[in-house]
Motif scaffolding. Structure first.
Motif, mmCIF file in Angstrom:
data_model
loop_
_atom_site.group_PDB
_atom_site.id
_atom_site.type_symbol
_atom_site.label_atom_id
_atom_site.label_comp_id
_atom_site.label_asym_id
_atom_site.label_seq_id
_atom_site.Cartn_x
_atom_site.Cartn_y
_atom_site.Cartn_z
ATOM 1 N N THR A 96 -1.968 -2.199 -16.671
ATOM 2 C CA THR A 96 -2.997 -1.583 -15.827
ATOM 3 C C THR A 96 -3.674 -2.622 -14.953
ATOM 4 O O THR A 96 -3.885 -2.410 -13.752
ATOM 5 C CB THR A 96 -4.050 -0.883 -16.702
ATOM 6 O OG1 THR A 96 -3.414 0.081 -17.532
ATOM 7 C CG2 THR A 96 -5.093 -0.199 -15.842
ATOM 8 N N THR A 117 -9.582 3.936 -8.591
ATOM 9 C CA THR A 117 -8.220 3.881 -9.128
ATOM 10 C C THR A 117 -8.176 3.475 -10.594
ATOM 11 O O THR A 117 -7.176 3.727 -11.273
ATOM 12 C CB THR A 117 -7.369 2.895 -8.297
ATOM 13 O OG1 THR A 117 -7.583 3.147 -6.909
ATOM 14 C CG2 THR A 117 -5.887 3.055 -8.594
ATOM 15 N N PHE A 155 -3.005 -3.625 -6.217
ATOM 16 C CA PHE A 155 -3.579 -2.619 -5.337
ATOM 17 C C PHE A 155 -4.751 -3.176 -4.529
ATOM 18 O O PHE A 155 -4.973 -2.777 -3.379
ATOM 19 C CB PHE A 155 -4.034 -1.422 -6.177
ATOM 20 C CG PHE A 155 -4.751 -0.349 -5.403
ATOM 21 C CD1 PHE A 155 -4.063 0.472 -4.516
ATOM 22 C CD2 PHE A 155 -6.111 -0.155 -5.565
ATOM 23 C CE1 PHE A 155 -4.725 1.466 -3.798
ATOM 24 C CE2 PHE A 155 -6.776 0.834 -4.850
ATOM 25 C CZ PHE A 155 -6.079 1.641 -3.965
ATOM 26 N N ARG A 198 0.813 -1.206 0.000
ATOM 27 C CA ARG A 198 0.000 0.000 0.000
ATOM 28 C C ARG A 198 0.853 1.265 0.000
ATOM 29 O O ARG A 198 0.387 2.341 -0.377
ATOM 30 C CB ARG A 198 -0.915 0.010 1.230
ATOM 31 C CG ARG A 198 -1.981 -1.079 1.225
ATOM 32 C CD ARG A 198 -2.837 -1.002 2.463
ATOM 33 N NE ARG A 198 -3.929 -1.974 2.434
ATOM 34 C CZ ARG A 198 -4.821 -2.124 3.400
ATOM 35 N NH1 ARG A 198 -4.751 -1.355 4.482
ATOM 36 N NH2 ARG A 198 -5.786 -3.034 3.297
ATOM 37 N N ALA A 218 -1.332 -3.807 -12.142
ATOM 38 C CA ALA A 218 -1.167 -2.765 -11.119
ATOM 39 C C ALA A 218 -2.408 -2.664 -10.240
ATOM 40 O O ALA A 218 -2.308 -2.540 -9.005
ATOM 41 C CB ALA A 218 -0.881 -1.419 -11.786
ATOM 42 N N LEU A 219 -3.591 -2.740 -10.840
ATOM 43 C CA LEU A 219 -4.833 -2.646 -10.072
ATOM 44 C C LEU A 219 -5.051 -3.883 -9.210
ATOM 45 O O LEU A 219 -5.544 -3.782 -8.085
ATOM 46 C CB LEU A 219 -6.014 -2.435 -11.017
ATOM 47 C CG LEU A 219 -6.072 -1.085 -11.738
ATOM 48 C CD1 LEU A 219 -7.246 -1.033 -12.695
ATOM 49 C CD2 LEU A 219 -6.165 0.059 -10.723
ATOM 50 N N THR A 260 0.070 3.191 -6.834
ATOM 51 C CA THR A 260 -0.343 2.351 -7.962
ATOM 52 C C THR A 260 0.185 2.907 -9.275
ATOM 53 O O THR A 260 0.570 2.149 -10.175
ATOM 54 C CB THR A 260 -1.880 2.259 -8.014
ATOM 55 O OG1 THR A 260 -2.373 1.789 -6.754
ATOM 56 C CG2 THR A 260 -2.330 1.302 -9.107
#
Length: 224
Positions: A94, A162, A101, A70, A97-98, A74
């Motif tokens: 993408t 996000t 997260f 955390r 990365a998400l 991101t």
């Protein structure tokens, strides 16, 4: 005319809702990206959390490692992924990365929920002759479900907010409305895009809260 009035006027324009660049299409893209990332993050985090919570070993380390993620933005992860060979594969940077997260709240809530199951209940299930797998699926998971679902809710809302980052690397979603507004120097469009994302996040939060409220009492609970 104020910015808010211009923003409302922009949102009310029928031509802004239709077509490939319209709000309707961007909303579908945003929801699809959110659902895909949520499903992948659940597939990665929940089995690990459930097994470690059942065994009572290694879970604290896994949770601490995931929570350390955390601290890494991101967007920074997305940029780094774009610099690797993965960057040549469309939206995968993408998505990865998400997913990274979304893992911490899923892993943390599921593990805490599993460890919070009454040991006497588990012992009783063991005394009835249940195997470890049966204890996990029939006793521990149902009792831990409130916290597990809370983790899913938190992850879903965070992903909605996000997922706008996808627009920065040529992806779809409501973030494209915001980036297009910046490119056109259109403050009302930027504000409109931000409002749409915020409203969608609130709707997702509300949908999960409603489902939890309508669910049987044993499936309700708080989160961490």
């Amino acid at each position: 005319m104020s910015v808010l009035a211009k923003t409302w006027s922009w949102l009310a324009g029928a031509d802004h809702w239709a077509g490939a660049d319209g709000i309707g299409h961007r909303l579908v893209e945003h929801l699809w990206l959110t659902l895909v990332c949520l499903a992948l993050s659940c597939a990665v985090a929940l089995p690990v959390a459930l097994v470690l919570g059942h065994l009572g070993k290694g879970g604290a380390l896994a949770v601490n490692i995931s929570n350390a993620g955390r601290a890494v933005p991101t967007f920074a992860v997305l940029v780094l992924l774009l610099l690797t060979p993965i960057g040549a594969y469309g939206q995968w940077p993408t998505i990865i990365a998400l997913v990274l997260f979304a893992i911490p709240p899923l892993l943390t809530n599921a593990y805490v929920g599993m460890r919070g199951v009454d040991p006497d209940v588990v012992a009783a299930a063991r005394g009835m002759g249940m195997t470890g797998r049966q204890q996990l699926l029939r006793v521990e998971v149902p009792l831990a479900l409130p916290l597990i679902l809370t983790g899913v809710r938190i992850a879903a809302v965070q992903l909605v907010a996000t997922a706008t980052l996808a627009a920065l690397v040529g992806g779809g979603g409501l973030g494209r409305i915001i980036t297009a507004g910046f490119n056109l120097a259109s403050t009302p469009q930027v504000v409109a895009g931000a409002i749409l994302v915020a409203v969608l996040a609130l709707l997702v939060e509300g949908a999960f809260a409603l489902v939890q409220r309508l669910a049987p009492e044993r499936y309700r609970g708080g989160g961490t």
